[in-house]
Design a protein around this motif. Structure first.
Motif, PDB file in Angstrom:
ATOM      1  N   SER A  38      42.431 -81.474 120.891  1.00 46.91           N
ATOM      2  CA  SER A  38      43.365 -81.804 120.421  1.00 46.91           C
ATOM      3  C   SER A  38      45.045 -81.244 120.147  1.00 46.91           C
ATOM      4  CB  SER A  38      43.793 -83.461 120.374  1.00 46.91           C
ATOM      5  OG  SER A  38      43.970 -84.043 119.244  1.00 46.91           O
ATOM      6  N   THR A  42      47.753 -78.239 121.263  1.00 45.17           N
ATOM      7  CA  THR A  42      49.292 -78.731 121.064  1.00 45.17           C
ATOM      8  C   THR A  42      49.232 -77.312 120.194  1.00 45.17           C
ATOM      9  OG1 THR A  42      48.680 -79.548 119.037  1.00 45.17           O
ATOM     10  CG2 THR A  42      48.968 -80.531 120.690  1.00 45.17           C
ATOM     11  N   THR A  46      52.457 -74.583 122.606  1.00 46.42           N
ATOM     12  CA  THR A  46      53.637 -73.974 121.455  1.00 46.42           C
ATOM     13  C   THR A  46      52.985 -72.582 121.656  1.00 46.42           C
ATOM     14  OG1 THR A  46      53.097 -75.470 120.108  1.00 46.42           O
ATOM     15  CG2 THR A  46      54.351 -74.426 119.468  1.00 46.42           C
TER      16      THR A  46
END
Length: 116
Positions: A38, A42, A46
């Protein structure tokens, strides 16, 4: 004679066996990261949203361009280039990089000749 052929064949087969050894498979590289799936997801989102930081002008924002050419002059040049039948000829497309003479002379004549 038979013995010498047999010895030569045995020697060649030993050389073939010695040369046919392949590398051993050691598997996939071991995992060196301690980030979870996870966290990596992320980070990927980004990075995708920030764009390419190494591109030219990525952080410059909107750049203005001031042209010194007149709009009608640019349009006239574009029309003249579009109507030039030889503008698209590329000499690299022909034998020995030379445009044949048949392509160099205009196909349309604007002179009138008297009919007999």
């Amino acid at each position: 004679m038979k013995a010498s052929k047999l010895i030569a064949t045995a020697a060649l087969s030993l050389l073939a066996v010695a040369g046919a050894q392949a590398e051993t498979y050691e598997g996939v590289h071991p995992l060196t990261s301690s980030a979870t799936r996870s966290e990596v997801a992320t980070q990927a989102v980004t990075a995708a949203r920030t764009g390419n930081l190494y591109a030219d002008g990525a952080s410059a924002g909107v750049q203005s361009f001031a042209s010194t050419a007149d709009r009608s002059q640019v349009r006239a040049e574009a029309v003249a280039k579009a109507h030039d039948p030889f503008a698209s000829l590329d000499r690299r497309a022909f034998y020995r990089d030379e445009v044949p003479a048949a392509y160099k002379k205009p196909k349309v004549s604007f002179t009138r000749q008297a009919g007999l």
